[in-house]
Design a protein around this motif. Structure first.
Motif, PDB file in Angstrom:
ATOM      1  N   ALA A 166       0.523  -1.392  -0.158  1.00 20.97           N
ATOM      2  CA  ALA A 166      -0.034   0.281  -0.172  1.00 20.97           C
ATOM      3  C   ALA A 166       1.125   1.216  -0.521  1.00 20.97           C
ATOM      4  CB  ALA A 166      -0.853  -0.401   1.460  1.00 20.97           C
ATOM      5  N   LYS A 167       0.573   1.814  -1.387  1.00 20.48           N
ATOM      6  CA  LYS A 167       1.683   3.229  -1.655  1.00 20.48           C
ATOM      7  C   LYS A 167       0.712   4.296  -0.786  1.00 20.48           C
ATOM      8  CE  LYS A 167       4.874   3.237  -4.884  1.00 20.48           C
ATOM      9  NZ  LYS A 167       5.847   3.780  -6.208  1.00 20.48           N
ATOM     10  N   ASP A 168      -0.329   4.361  -1.260  1.00 18.66           N
ATOM     11  CA  ASP A 168      -1.221   5.546  -0.318  1.00 18.66           C
ATOM     12  C   ASP A 168      -1.997   4.691   0.519  1.00 18.66           C
ATOM     13  OD1 ASP A 168      -0.383   7.513  -1.662  1.00 18.66           O
ATOM     14  OD2 ASP A 168      -1.434   6.621  -4.022  1.00 18.66           O
ATOM     15  N   GLU A 169      -2.591   5.490   2.124  1.00 19.83           N
ATOM     16  CA  GLU A 169      -3.074   4.734   3.093  1.00 19.83           C
ATOM     17  C   GLU A 169      -4.816   3.908   1.905  1.00 19.83           C
ATOM     18  OE1 GLU A 169      -5.818   6.233   7.024  1.00 19.83           O
ATOM     19  OE2 GLU A 169      -4.166   7.216   5.683  1.00 19.83           O
ATOM     20  N   SER A 170      -4.606   2.919   2.921  1.00 20.46           N
ATOM     21  CA  SER A 170      -6.686   1.993   2.280  1.00 20.46           C
ATOM     22  C   SER A 170      -6.728   1.816   2.804  1.00 20.46           C
ATOM     23  CB  SER A 170      -5.604   0.662   1.479  1.00 20.46           C
ATOM     24  OG  SER A 170      -4.314   0.722   0.742  1.00 20.46           O
ATOM     25  N   VAL A 171      -8.052   3.150   2.388  1.00 20.74           N
ATOM     26  CA  VAL A 171      -9.618   2.418   3.379  1.00 20.74           C
ATOM     27  C   VAL A 171     -10.327   2.571   2.443  1.00 20.74           C
ATOM     28  CG1 VAL A 171     -11.134   4.062   4.740  1.00 20.74           C
ATOM     29  CG2 VAL A 171      -8.870   4.182   5.271  1.00 20.74           C
ATOM     30  N   PRO A 172     -11.109   1.236   2.517  1.00 18.44           N
ATOM     31  CA  PRO A 172     -12.170   0.769   1.606  1.00 18.44           C
ATOM     32  C   PRO A 172     -12.976   1.178   2.132  1.00 18.44           C
ATOM     33  CG  PRO A 172     -10.723  -1.066   2.443  1.00 18.44           C
ATOM     34  CD  PRO A 172     -11.111  -0.414   3.370  1.00 18.44           C
ATOM     35  N   ALA A 173     -13.992   1.847   0.162  1.00 18.79           N
ATOM     36  CA  ALA A 173     -15.851   2.248   0.471  1.00 18.79           C
ATOM     37  C   ALA A 173     -16.700   1.668   0.223  1.00 18.79           C
ATOM     38  CB  ALA A 173     -16.068   3.647  -0.828  1.00 18.79           C
ATOM     39  N   PRO A 174     -17.778   1.800   1.589  1.00 21.01           N
ATOM     40  CA  PRO A 174     -18.514  -0.019   1.817  1.00 21.01           C
ATOM     41  C   PRO A 174     -19.491  -0.311   0.041  1.00 21.01           C
ATOM     42  CG  PRO A 174     -18.525   1.545   3.098  1.00 21.01           C
ATOM     43  CD  PRO A 174     -17.506   2.707   1.919  1.00 21.01           C
ATOM     44  N   ASP A 175     -19.234   1.504  -0.694  1.00 16.94           N
ATOM     45  CA  ASP A 175     -19.613   0.483  -1.971  1.00 16.94           C
ATOM     46  C   ASP A 175     -19.252   0.404  -2.770  1.00 16.94           C
ATOM     47  OD1 ASP A 175     -18.877   3.163  -1.948  1.00 16.94           O
ATOM     48  OD2 ASP A 175     -20.776   4.323  -3.023  1.00 16.94           O
ATOM     49  N   ALA A 176     -18.158  -0.218  -2.580  1.00 17.61           N
ATOM     50  CA  ALA A 176     -16.483  -0.042  -3.237  1.00 17.61           C
ATOM     51  C   ALA A 176     -17.197  -1.696  -4.043  1.00 17.61           C
ATOM     52  CB  ALA A 176     -15.630   0.059  -3.225  1.00 17.61           C
ATOM     53  N   PRO A 177     -16.661  -2.298  -5.376  1.00 24.69           N
ATOM     54  CA  PRO A 177     -16.896  -3.567  -5.330  1.00 24.69           C
ATOM     55  C   PRO A 177     -15.753  -5.018  -4.884  1.00 24.69           C
ATOM     56  CG  PRO A 177     -15.960  -2.431  -7.424  1.00 24.69           C
ATOM     57  CD  PRO A 177     -16.152  -1.042  -6.138  1.00 24.69           C
ATOM     58  N   ARG A 178     -15.856  -5.971  -4.925  1.00 25.77           N
ATOM     59  CA  ARG A 178     -14.785  -6.876  -3.879  1.00 25.77           C
ATOM     60  C   ARG A 178     -14.478  -7.362  -5.155  1.00 25.77           C
ATOM     61  NH1 ARG A 178     -14.495  -9.086   0.769  1.00 25.77           N
ATOM     62  NH2 ARG A 178     -13.354 -11.158   0.518  1.00 25.77           N
ATOM     63  N   VAL A 179     -12.776  -6.891  -5.469  1.00 26.64           N
ATOM     64  CA  VAL A 179     -12.323  -7.592  -5.994  1.00 26.64           C
ATOM     65  C   VAL A 179     -11.084  -8.964  -5.369  1.00 26.64           C
ATOM     66  CG1 VAL A 179      -9.752  -7.276  -7.939  1.00 26.64           C
ATOM     67  CG2 VAL A 179     -12.144  -5.426  -7.838  1.00 26.64           C
ATOM     68  N   ARG A 180     -11.172  -9.810  -5.781  1.00 25.12           N
ATOM     69  CA  ARG A 180     -10.265 -11.480  -4.684  1.00 25.12           C
ATOM     70  C   ARG A 180      -9.299 -11.922  -6.568  1.00 25.12           C
ATOM     71  NH1 ARG A 180     -11.547 -16.719  -4.936  1.00 25.12           N
ATOM     72  NH2 ARG A 180     -13.659 -16.365  -5.068  1.00 25.12           N
TER      73      ARG A 180
END
Length: 218
Positions: A165-179
Motif C-alpha cells: 500500500a503506497k497510499d493509505e487504504s480505506v475501502p469504501a462500503p459501496d466499492a466492488p469486491r475484487v478477489r
C-alpha cells in the motif's frame, strides 16, 4: 443511536466532496474518512461533518461532477458490459489500463513475460470480481485505488505473490469486491494500492484553490 452503513457512506460522500472542493486537506480527509468507517453511533459521525456543507447542497462551491474512471462514484462504475475477460503474455507483455471494464472473472497469464493490470480508472461488470493471475518465470503487476475492496489470496512458489500500500487504504462500503488469486512460479505477482496521477493532481489543485480562497479572505 447506532449508525447504519448507508449513514456512514453519506458522511464519506460529504468528506469526498469537501476534499475535492479544497475544504479539507488530504491528511485531515484521510483521518476523518477512517473515523467515519469506524463509527458505530450517530454521535461519532456528526462531528466529522459539522463544519461542512451537505453533499451536493447549494452551499457547496461549484465543482466538476464525476463522470467516468477514478472520478466517478463507485455506483456509476459497476454493472457495465465487460470489455476484457483475460490477458496473455508469452515472451512478451500485456497491458490493461485506463477506462476499461473488468469481467466477472478475469484471467491473466504470463510466461517468460510480464503484464500490467491497472484498476484505478476501470469499471466493473459486477460487484464481485475475481482476477486470476498466473505467472511462470514472469511477472504481473496489479495497481488498485486505495478505496477499492481488495482480497489478495495468491501463492508464490520460488517466487512472490504480495500486496503493498503506497497510499493509505480505506475501502469504501459501496466499492466492488475484487478477489485477486492465482500463483507465481519462479516469478512474481504484485498488488499495489496507489492513487492515479489524475486523482493526485485533482487533490493538489483543490488544495491550491483552497489556499487562494483563504488568502482572499484575509
Amino acid at each position: 443511536m447506532r449508525a447504519s452503513d448507508a449513514e456512514r457512506e453519506r458522511v464519506a460522500e460529504i468528506l469526498r466532496e469537501a476534499v475535492a472542493e479544497g475544504r479539507l486537506e488530504m491528511e485531515e480527509f484521510d483521518q476523518r474518512l477512517d473515523s467515519a468507517y469506524k463509527a458505530r453511533t450517530h454521535g461519532e459521525l456528526e462531528p466529522l461533518v459539522r463544519d461542512l456543507p451537505a453533499a451536493g447542497s447549494a452551499s457547496s462551491s461549484p465543482a466538476v461532477r464525476p463522470v467516468s474512471g477514478s472520478a466517478a462514484r463507485w455506483s456509476e462504475r459497476i454493472g457495465k458490459p465487460a470489455t476484457s475477460g483475460g490477458a496473455f503474455a508469452f515472451w512478451g507483455g500485456f497491458r490493461r489500463r485506463g477506462n476499461w471494464t473488468v469481467g466477472r472473472v478475469f484471467t491473466a497469464f504470463a510466461m517468460w513475460g510480464g503484464g500490467e493490470i491497472d484498476l484505478r480508472e476501470a469499471n466493473f461488470e459486477d460487484r464481485e470480481v475475481v482476477i486470476r493471475c498466473i505467472t511462470i518465470m514472469g511477472g504481473i503487476q496489479v495497481t488498485v485505488p486505495p478505496d477499492l475492496n481488495v482480497d489478495v489470496r495468491g501463492v508464490g512458489i520460488m517466487g512472490g505473490f504480495g500486496e503493498n500500500a503506497k497510499d493509505e487504504s480505506v475501502p469504501a462500503p459501496d466499492a466492488p469486491r475484487v478477489r485477486i488469486t492465482g500463483f507465481a512460479l519462479m516469478g512474481g505477482v504484485g498488488v499495489e494500492h496507489k492513487r492515479s496521477k489524475a486523482e493526485k493532481q485533482r487533490l493538489r489543485e483543490a488544495q491550491r484553490e483552497r489556499g487562494r480562497l483563504e488568502k482572499g479572505d484575509r
